[in-house]
Design a protein around this motif. Structure first.
Motif, PDB file in Angstrom:
ATOM      1  N   GLU A  79      -5.145  -1.289  -5.484  1.00 39.23           N
ATOM      2  CA  GLU A  79      -5.429  -1.819  -4.145  1.00 39.23           C
ATOM      3  C   GLU A  79      -6.012  -3.240  -4.192  1.00 39.23           C
ATOM      4  OE1 GLU A  79      -6.753  -0.046   0.052  1.00 39.23           O
ATOM      5  OE2 GLU A  79      -8.212   0.316  -1.549  1.00 39.23           O
ATOM      6  N   PRO A  80      -6.970  -3.535  -5.088  1.00 42.41           N
ATOM      7  CA  PRO A  80      -7.452  -4.927  -5.147  1.00 42.41           C
ATOM      8  C   PRO A  80      -6.339  -5.917  -5.519  1.00 42.41           C
ATOM      9  CG  PRO A  80      -8.960  -3.448  -6.294  1.00 42.41           C
ATOM     10  CD  PRO A  80      -7.735  -2.657  -5.975  1.00 42.41           C
ATOM     11  N   ARG A  81      -5.371  -5.463  -6.293  1.00 40.06           N
ATOM     12  CA  ARG A  81      -4.248  -6.328  -6.664  1.00 40.06           C
ATOM     13  C   ARG A  81      -3.322  -6.542  -5.461  1.00 40.06           C
ATOM     14  NH1 ARG A  81      -2.928  -4.155 -12.801  1.00 40.06           N
ATOM     15  NH2 ARG A  81      -5.108  -4.154 -13.455  1.00 40.06           N
ATOM     16  N   TRP A 135       5.007   7.754 -11.242  1.00 40.02           N
ATOM     17  CA  TRP A 135       5.433   7.110 -12.486  1.00 40.02           C
ATOM     18  C   TRP A 135       4.347   7.171 -13.552  1.00 40.02           C
ATOM     19  CZ3 TRP A 135       7.155   2.208  -9.416  1.00 40.02           C
ATOM     20  CH2 TRP A 135       8.338   2.477  -8.743  1.00 40.02           C
ATOM     21  N   LEU A 136       3.094   6.972 -13.142  1.00 37.41           N
ATOM     22  CA  LEU A 136       1.983   6.964 -14.096  1.00 37.41           C
ATOM     23  C   LEU A 136       1.503   8.373 -14.437  1.00 37.41           C
ATOM     24  CD1 LEU A 136       0.074   3.809 -12.844  1.00 37.41           C
ATOM     25  CD2 LEU A 136       1.410   4.048 -14.951  1.00 37.41           C
ATOM     26  N   SER A 137       2.301   9.347 -14.080  1.00 42.66           N
ATOM     27  CA  SER A 137       2.081  10.733 -14.496  1.00 42.66           C
ATOM     28  C   SER A 137       3.279  11.234 -15.293  1.00 42.66           C
ATOM     29  CB  SER A 137       1.859  11.621 -13.263  1.00 42.66           C
ATOM     30  OG  SER A 137       0.688  11.229 -12.596  1.00 42.66           O
ATOM     31  N   THR A 138       4.164  10.321 -15.627  1.00 41.86           N
ATOM     32  CA  THR A 138       5.380  10.647 -16.368  1.00 41.86           C
ATOM     33  C   THR A 138       5.162  10.344 -17.842  1.00 41.86           C
ATOM     34  OG1 THR A 138       6.677  10.032 -14.425  1.00 41.86           O
ATOM     35  CG2 THR A 138       7.859  10.155 -16.509  1.00 41.86           C
ATOM     36  N   ILE A 185      -3.323   9.805  -7.298  1.00 41.96           N
ATOM     37  CA  ILE A 185      -3.086   8.767  -6.293  1.00 41.96           C
ATOM     38  C   ILE A 185      -4.370   7.981  -6.024  1.00 41.96           C
ATOM     39  CG2 ILE A 185      -3.456  10.153  -4.216  1.00 41.96           C
ATOM     40  CD1 ILE A 185      -0.719   8.568  -3.328  1.00 41.96           C
ATOM     41  N   GLU A 186      -5.520   8.632  -6.099  1.00 45.11           N
ATOM     42  CA  GLU A 186      -6.799   7.919  -5.904  1.00 45.11           C
ATOM     43  C   GLU A 186      -7.054   6.927  -7.024  1.00 45.11           C
ATOM     44  OE1 GLU A 186      -8.713   7.614  -3.223  1.00 45.11           O
ATOM     45  OE2 GLU A 186      -7.158   8.857  -2.310  1.00 45.11           O
ATOM     46  N   GLN A 187      -6.724   7.294  -8.262  1.00 42.72           N
ATOM     47  CA  GLN A 187      -6.886   6.359  -9.381  1.00 42.72           C
ATOM     48  C   GLN A 187      -5.940   5.165  -9.232  1.00 42.72           C
ATOM     49  OE1 GLN A 187      -6.230   9.477 -12.301  1.00 42.72           O
ATOM     50  NE2 GLN A 187      -8.194   8.954 -13.270  1.00 42.72           N
ATOM     51  N   HIS A 244       0.826  -1.214   0.000  1.00 38.37           N
ATOM     52  CA  HIS A 244       0.000   0.000   0.000  1.00 38.37           C
ATOM     53  C   HIS A 244       0.861   1.265   0.000  1.00 38.37           C
ATOM     54  CE1 HIS A 244      -3.676  -2.280   0.544  1.00 38.37           C
ATOM     55  NE2 HIS A 244      -3.081  -2.968   1.496  1.00 38.37           N
ATOM     56  N   LYS A 245       2.007   1.205   0.624  1.00 43.96           N
ATOM     57  CA  LYS A 245       2.894   2.383   0.693  1.00 43.96           C
ATOM     58  C   LYS A 245       3.459   2.781  -0.676  1.00 43.96           C
ATOM     59  CE  LYS A 245       7.247   0.000   1.587  1.00 43.96           C
ATOM     60  NZ  LYS A 245       8.415  -0.106   2.414  1.00 43.96           N
ATOM     61  N   ASP A 246       3.276   1.942  -1.685  1.00 45.59           N
ATOM     62  CA  ASP A 246       3.849   2.203  -3.007  1.00 45.59           C
ATOM     63  C   ASP A 246       2.948   3.026  -3.926  1.00 45.59           C
ATOM     64  OD1 ASP A 246       6.291   0.720  -2.612  1.00 45.59           O
ATOM     65  OD2 ASP A 246       5.074  -1.109  -2.733  1.00 45.59           O
ATOM     66  N   TYR A 247       1.746   3.376  -3.488  1.00 46.17           N
ATOM     67  CA  TYR A 247       0.816   4.106  -4.362  1.00 46.17           C
ATOM     68  C   TYR A 247       1.388   5.454  -4.814  1.00 46.17           C
ATOM     69  CZ  TYR A 247      -2.607   0.666  -2.673  1.00 46.17           C
ATOM     70  OH  TYR A 247      -3.263  -0.490  -2.358  1.00 46.17           O
ATOM     71  N   ALA A 248       2.089   6.129  -3.945  1.00 45.78           N
ATOM     72  CA  ALA A 248       2.648   7.439  -4.317  1.00 45.78           C
ATOM     73  C   ALA A 248       3.680   7.297  -5.443  1.00 45.78           C
ATOM     74  CB  ALA A 248       3.271   8.123  -3.107  1.00 45.78           C
TER      75      ALA A 248
END
Length: 176
Positions: A49-51, A22-25, A41-43, A13-17
């Motif tokens: 999160e389910p993964r 990365w997914l904004s690069t 971060i919410e997306q 969970h700590k890896d979402y940030a």
């Protein structure tokens, strides 16, 4: 560049940030997402999160370089229907993998080859995988070159010929 310590661990969970960054690069989104739709971060949390919680059968991992998150990988078993569509026999166990290096300054330095080679070995040791597939966009020359260095072979173009289906058979493990 010589990479002294590359580690692949389960995503937490700590890896979402890191994922949101990365997914904004632009360089990451060029082939892993939509360049015009960076992730919040919410997306990221909604998708991953389910993964992370193992509620779905797509298993995410974080690649660390010297204990610092540097990339993403995931693995999943291919459905029997998709296997047949791709031309693999039913009794065969086929897994798909996806990955990206999250830090563009680490592109073109061999990290992707290390990541993929290590992940292939991990999957053959810990799952019932007999074949591992990837499907890079035909225009993603860097990824295709990486996969070929790792031992993947081009099988055929898929998705209206926009992607290469590439595979790695467990029989090629002795070359790793």
């Amino acid at each position: 560049m010589k990479f002294t310590e590359v580690n692949i661990r389960k995503m937490l969970h700590k890896d979402y940030a890191h994922m949101a960054k990365w997914l904004s690069t632009k360089e990451v989104l060029e082939f892993f997402g939509d360049v015009n739709a960076p992730f919040t971060i919410e997306q990221v949390k909604t998708k991953y999160e389910p993964r992370v919680n193992r509620e779905v059968l797509v298993f995410p991992y974080i690649v660390e370089l010297n204990e610092t998150p540097a990339g993403f990988m995931q693995q999943y078993k291919i459905s029997k229907e998709k296997q047949e569509e791709f031309g693999y026999p039913s009794p065969c166990s086929v897994y798909g993998i996806d990955q990206f290096i999250g830090e563009p300054e680490l592109f073109n330095q061999g990290l992707g080859t290390i990541m993929v080679t290590n992940f292939i070995g991990y999957l053959f040791r810990t799952t019932d995988a007999e074949i591992i597939i990837v499907d890079p966009e035909v225009t993603n020359v860097r990824a295709i070159r990486c996969y070929e260095k790792c031992g993947f072979r081009k099988v055929k173009k898929v998705n209206e010929k926009t992607n290469w289906l590439m595979d790695f058979n467990s029989g090629r493990m002795k070359n790793l």
